[in-house]
Design an enzyme around this catalytic site. Structure first.
Site, short mmCIF file in Angstrom:
data_model
loop_
_atom_site.label_atom_id
_atom_site.label_comp_id
_atom_site.label_asym_id
_atom_site.label_seq_id
_atom_site.Cartn_x
_atom_site.Cartn_y
_atom_site.Cartn_z
N GLN A 79 -122.79 35.01 60.61
CA GLN A 79 -121.73 35.37 61.03
C GLN A 79 -120.71 36.25 60.43
O GLN A 79 -120.78 35.89 59.12
CB GLN A 79 -121.01 33.51 61.94
CG GLN A 79 -121.58 33.05 62.26
CD GLN A 79 -121.14 33.61 64.05
OE1 GLN A 79 -120.67 34.56 64.78
NE2 GLN A 79 -123.16 33.47 64.33
N1 LIG Z 1 -137.17 37.87 71.26
C1 LIG Z 1 -137.08 36.61 70.20
N2 LIG Z 1 -136.48 35.95 69.88
C2 LIG Z 1 -135.67 35.31 68.33
C3 LIG Z 1 -136.65 35.41 67.61
N3 LIG Z 1 -136.39 34.98 67.10
C4 LIG Z 1 -135.34 34.35 67.16
N4 LIG Z 1 -135.07 34.82 68.37
C5 LIG Z 1 -134.11 34.39 69.00
O1 LIG Z 1 -132.93 34.95 68.45
C6 LIG Z 1 -131.46 34.10 68.43
C7 LIG Z 1 -131.16 33.76 67.28
O2 LIG Z 1 -131.90 33.30 66.33
P1 LIG Z 1 -131.50 32.43 65.41
O3 LIG Z 1 -133.09 31.46 64.78
O4 LIG Z 1 -130.52 31.48 65.63
O5 LIG Z 1 -130.27 33.76 64.24
P2 LIG Z 1 -129.86 33.32 63.24
O6 LIG Z 1 -130.00 34.56 62.58
O7 LIG Z 1 -130.06 32.18 62.05
O8 LIG Z 1 -128.42 33.54 63.50
P3 LIG Z 1 -127.01 32.97 62.53
O9 LIG Z 1 -127.14 31.41 62.45
O10 LIG Z 1 -126.19 33.04 63.60
O11 LIG Z 1 -127.12 34.14 61.43
C8 LIG Z 1 -132.12 32.69 69.19
O12 LIG Z 1 -131.75 32.77 70.55
C9 LIG Z 1 -133.40 32.70 69.22
O13 LIG Z 1 -134.52 32.07 69.68
C10 LIG Z 1 -137.73 36.60 67.83
O14 LIG Z 1 -138.91 36.82 67.78
N5 LIG Z 1 -138.09 36.96 69.06
#
Ligand SMILES: Nc1nc2c(ncn2[C@@H]2O[C@H](COP(=O)(O)OP(=O)(O)OP(=O)(O)O)[C@@H](O)[C@H]2O)c(=O)[nH]1
Ligand SMILES: [Mg+2]
Length: 199
Positions: A79
């Protein structure tokens, strides 16, 4: 202590097991890139847990063993207002993993700015960089060659870096990504244990 016992002690020290070193993987990237999903996948969490991940509010640390290495994975929030805290983890990082959402072409410029800022920090100047072009399972995902250009990776100079297409959600390309992660630890830290095989 007599000279003799000092010599005996230093001789015995040669056979004492050194405490095992733990290596730090720092996972950065914009919010929604898939960092926590990746960390959960590397940590072999259940499918149910992986599919119910919500945005990160506090950084999380996972201690695990990967290809014979003791590893600490740090996953922090992407974020905007939390990006100002990223620098507090730089000092200890042995490998930097920067995750991008390959389907979000609009935010690649923002990702490039953040990555540039991160790489300018002196504490990371020697740290190998692994870029993960995540969400390759999704419609419209850009290939790594285009992401390489859009992130300006060819201008990175002498840094050890690698870009890998993957899907953290679909569990695709994660093992090969971590192969770079572990090999770069061996290379950059002159770790003296034998290179593990990556089967
Ligand atoms: N289609 C798809 N969706 C994904 C993939 N990896 C993560 N997502 C989706 O992307 C969204 C964000 O994933 P997070 O792992 O929470 O992302 P983050 O980078 O940790 O985000 P923050 O914690 O807000 O910084 C979720 O809905 C996941 O299910 C992927 O390889 N393919
Ligand atoms: Mg997260």
């Amino acid at each position: 202590m007599s000279n003799l016992s000092k010599r005996v002690n230093s001789f015995l020290a040669l056979f004492r097991k050194k405490p095992e070193q733990e290596f730090n993987l720092l996972i950065l990237g914009l919010n929604h890139a898939g960092k926590t999903t990746l960390a959960a996948r590397i940590g072999s969490e259940s499918e149910e847990a992986i599919r119910s991940i919500t945005p990160t509010t506090n950084q999380t640390e996972k201690h695990l063993r990967f290809k014979k290495l003791k590893v600490c994975m740090r996953d922090v929030s992407g974020q905007w207002r939390m990006r100002q805290t990223w620098h507090t983890y730089y000092q200890e990082a042995n490998v930097l993993i920067f995750v991008v959402d390959s389907t979000d072409a609009f935010r690649l410029a923002e990702a490039r700015c953040e990555l540039c800022d991160v790489l300018l920090d002196e504490r990371l100047s020697e740290v190998p960089l692994l870029i993960l072009a995540n969400k390759q399972d999704a419609l419209g995902a850009l290939p790594s060659a285009i992401i390489t250009d859009l992130l300006g990776l060819r201008q990175l100079g002498g840094r050890l870096w690698h870009i890998q297409e993957c899907s953290a959600l679909g569990n695709d390309g994660i093992d090969v990504s971590m192969k770079f992660g572990t090999e770069s630890i061996y290379i950059s830290s002159n770790y003296t244990f034998p290179m593990p095989d990556h089967q």
